[in-house]
Design a protein around this motif. Structure first.
Motif, PDB file in Angstrom:
ATOM      1  N   VAL A  94       0.845  -1.197   0.000  1.00 17.53           N
ATOM      2  CA  VAL A  94       0.000   0.000   0.000  1.00 17.53           C
ATOM      3  C   VAL A  94       0.882   1.249   0.000  1.00 17.53           C
ATOM      4  O   VAL A  94       2.022   1.210   0.459  1.00 17.53           O
ATOM      5  N   PRO A  95       0.356   2.370  -0.503  1.00 14.65           N
ATOM      6  CA  PRO A  95       1.118   3.619  -0.421  1.00 14.65           C
ATOM      7  C   PRO A  95       1.372   4.016   1.036  1.00 14.65           C
ATOM      8  O   PRO A  95       0.576   3.686   1.931  1.00 14.65           O
ATOM      9  N   ALA A  96       2.451   4.734   1.267  1.00 13.06           N
ATOM     10  CA  ALA A  96       2.812   5.161   2.626  1.00 13.06           C
ATOM     11  C   ALA A  96       1.674   5.928   3.297  1.00 13.06           C
ATOM     12  O   ALA A  96       1.432   5.764   4.500  1.00 13.06           O
ATOM     13  N   ALA A  97       0.969   6.744   2.537  1.00 12.43           N
ATOM     14  CA  ALA A  97      -0.133   7.524   3.108  1.00 12.43           C
ATOM     15  C   ALA A  97      -1.244   6.618   3.636  1.00 12.43           C
ATOM     16  O   ALA A  97      -1.920   6.959   4.612  1.00 12.43           O
ATOM     17  N   VAL A  98      -1.438   5.472   3.021  1.00  9.37           N
ATOM     18  CA  VAL A  98      -2.465   4.526   3.470  1.00  9.37           C
ATOM     19  C   VAL A  98      -2.036   3.878   4.789  1.00  9.37           C
ATOM     20  O   VAL A  98      -2.862   3.675   5.687  1.00  9.37           O
ATOM     21  N   ILE A  99      -0.765   3.583   4.913  1.00 10.43           N
ATOM     22  CA  ILE A  99      -0.252   3.052   6.186  1.00 10.43           C
ATOM     23  C   ILE A  99      -0.570   4.040   7.302  1.00 10.43           C
ATOM     24  O   ILE A  99      -1.049   3.652   8.375  1.00 10.43           O
ATOM     25  N   ASP A 100      -0.327   5.316   7.040  1.00 11.06           N
ATOM     26  CA  ASP A 100      -0.586   6.343   8.054  1.00 11.06           C
ATOM     27  C   ASP A 100      -2.057   6.370   8.465  1.00 11.06           C
ATOM     28  O   ASP A 100      -2.374   6.470   9.651  1.00 11.06           O
ATOM     29  N   VAL A 101      -2.955   6.271   7.492  1.00  4.72           N
ATOM     30  CA  VAL A 101      -4.392   6.285   7.807  1.00  4.72           C
ATOM     31  C   VAL A 101      -4.766   5.042   8.606  1.00  4.72           C
ATOM     32  O   VAL A 101      -5.467   5.131   9.623  1.00  4.72           O
ATOM     33  N   ILE A 102      -4.302   3.886   8.169  1.00  9.37           N
ATOM     34  CA  ILE A 102      -4.644   2.647   8.874  1.00  9.37           C
ATOM     35  C   ILE A 102      -4.090   2.667  10.294  1.00  9.37           C
ATOM     36  O   ILE A 102      -4.772   2.251  11.236  1.00  9.37           O
ATOM     37  N   ASP A 103      -2.885   3.188  10.454  1.00 14.63           N
ATOM     38  CA  ASP A 103      -2.330   3.318  11.805  1.00 14.63           C
ATOM     39  C   ASP A 103      -3.155   4.294  12.644  1.00 14.63           C
ATOM     40  O   ASP A 103      -3.449   4.027  13.815  1.00 14.63           O
ATOM     41  N   GLU A 104      -3.537   5.413  12.053  1.00  7.64           N
ATOM     42  CA  GLU A 104      -4.306   6.431  12.778  1.00  7.64           C
ATOM     43  C   GLU A 104      -5.626   5.885  13.315  1.00  7.64           C
ATOM     44  O   GLU A 104      -6.039   6.217  14.426  1.00  7.64           O
ATOM     45  N   ILE A 105      -6.275   5.031  12.541  1.00  7.91           N
ATOM     46  CA  ILE A 105      -7.590   4.510  12.941  1.00  7.91           C
ATOM     47  C   ILE A 105      -7.495   3.159  13.648  1.00  7.91           C
ATOM     48  O   ILE A 105      -8.521   2.561  13.971  1.00  7.91           O
ATOM     49  N   ASP A 106      -6.270   2.687  13.874  1.00  2.79           N
ATOM     50  CA  ASP A 106      -6.046   1.372  14.486  1.00  2.79           C
ATOM     51  C   ASP A 106      -6.730   0.283  13.658  1.00  2.79           C
ATOM     52  O   ASP A 106      -7.388  -0.619  14.176  1.00  2.79           O
ATOM     53  N   GLY A 107      -6.563   0.400  12.344  1.00  2.00           N
ATOM     54  CA  GLY A 107      -7.263  -0.457  11.402  1.00  2.00           C
ATOM     55  C   GLY A 107      -6.931  -1.933  11.490  1.00  2.00           C
ATOM     56  O   GLY A 107      -7.808  -2.778  11.300  1.00  2.00           O
ATOM     57  N   VAL A 108      -5.679  -2.262  11.778  1.00  2.00           N
ATOM     58  CA  VAL A 108      -5.315  -3.682  11.864  1.00  2.00           C
ATOM     59  C   VAL A 108      -6.025  -4.324  13.045  1.00  2.00           C
ATOM     60  O   VAL A 108      -6.599  -5.417  12.922  1.00  2.00           O
ATOM     61  N   ASN A 109      -6.021  -3.654  14.180  1.00  2.00           N
ATOM     62  CA  ASN A 109      -6.716  -4.218  15.344  1.00  2.00           C
ATOM     63  C   ASN A 109      -8.222  -4.278  15.122  1.00  2.00           C
ATOM     64  O   ASN A 109      -8.880  -5.212  15.588  1.00  2.00           O
ATOM     65  N   ARG A 110      -8.768  -3.302  14.410  1.00  2.00           N
ATOM     66  CA  ARG A 110     -10.198  -3.369  14.084  1.00  2.00           C
ATOM     67  C   ARG A 110     -10.483  -4.608  13.245  1.00  2.00           C
ATOM     68  O   ARG A 110     -11.422  -5.348  13.510  1.00  2.00           O
ATOM     69  N   LEU A 111      -9.662  -4.814  12.211  1.00  2.00           N
ATOM     70  CA  LEU A 111      -9.863  -5.978  11.349  1.00  2.00           C
ATOM     71  C   LEU A 111      -9.781  -7.265  12.156  1.00  2.00           C
ATOM     72  O   LEU A 111     -10.617  -8.161  11.998  1.00  2.00           O
ATOM     73  N   LYS A 112      -8.806  -7.355  13.034  1.00  2.00           N
ATOM     74  CA  LYS A 112      -8.675  -8.554  13.867  1.00  2.00           C
ATOM     75  C   LYS A 112      -9.906  -8.733  14.742  1.00  2.00           C
ATOM     76  O   LYS A 112     -10.415  -9.848  14.896  1.00  2.00           O
TER      77      LYS A 112
END
Length: 173
Positions: free
Chosen positions: A144-162
Motif C-alpha cells: 500500500v502507499p505510505a499515506a495509506v499506512i498512516d491512515v490505517i495506523d491512525e484509525i487502528d485499522g489492523v486491530n479493528r480488522l482482527k
C-alpha cells in the motif's frame, strides 16, 4: 476536459489501485473515483468506513498531484438502474476504466465508453491478500502507499480488522 471514472471498494486502497489511477490520470485531466459499497464497514471483507477510504485515497493521490474526486457510493441492488445511480452521484465523466465484467457490461449497455486497463500484480495487490496479511501479522505495508499506512495506523485499522474477524466462538470457553 476529459474526466475518467474508476470504481472499487478500496478495502484498503493499495499499490495496484494507485498504479492504475496514475495511468488513468495520464489520459484524463481528472479522475472520478467511486468508492463502492460505501455503506459497509467493520466487517472482515469491508473493515474500513467510506470516510476512511476517502482519506486513504486523498492522501495517497495528493502526493502524486492527481486531480480527483473520491465519491462514496452505496450499493444499489438493481443492476438495471445502477449506471443511472452512479451518474446521478458523481461529476460527469467521459470514460469508465474497469475490468469487472458486470461493470463493463452495464456501462457499455448505457452507451458509455469503457477501457479495460491491465491489472497490476493482481495476486499480491488485492484487498483480500492485504487483509489476510494483516490478520496473520505478515508484511502488508509493502503493498500500500505510505499515506495509506498512516491512515490505517491512525484509525487502528489492523486491530479493528482482527476484532471484527473474530466470531462469538472465539469468546466461548
Amino acid at each position: 476536459m476529459r474526466r475518467a471514472f474508476y470504481i472499487g471498494r478500496f478495502q484498503p486502497f493499495h499499490l495496484g489501485h494507485y498504479s492504475l489511477i496514475k495511468d488513468i490520470a495520464r489520459d484524463a485531466d481528472e479522475v472520478v473515483i467511486g468508492i463502492g459499497s460505501a455503506q459497509k464497514s467493520h466487517e472482515p471483507k469491508n473493515p474500513f468506513t467510506a470516510g476512511e477510504r476517502v482519506m486513504m485515497i486523498k492522501h495517497a493521490l495528493e502526493d502524486a498531484g492527481i486531480k480527483h474526486y473520491a465519491i462514496p457510493l452505496e450499493d444499489l441492488q438493481r443492476n438495471a438502474v445502477w449506471v443511472s445511480h452512479i451518474i446521478s452521484m458523481t461529476p460527469p465523466f467521459d470514460v469508465v476504466y474497469s475490468n469487472n465484467p458486470l461493470v463493463v457490461r452495464l456501462f457499455q449497455e448505457s452507451g458509455i465508453l469503457v477501457e479495460q486497463p491491465p491489472m497490476y500484480q493482481r495476486e499480491g495487490y488485492s484487498g483480500s491478500e492485504i487483509r489476510k496479511r494483516m490478520l496473520r501479522g505478515e508484511d502488508w505495508k509493502s503493498l500500500v502507499p505510505a499515506a495509506v499506512i498512516d491512515v490505517i495506523d491512525e484509525i487502528d485499522g489492523v486491530n479493528r480488522l482482527k476484532s471484527v474477524s473474530k466470531s462469538d466462538k472465539d469468546y466461548r470457553d
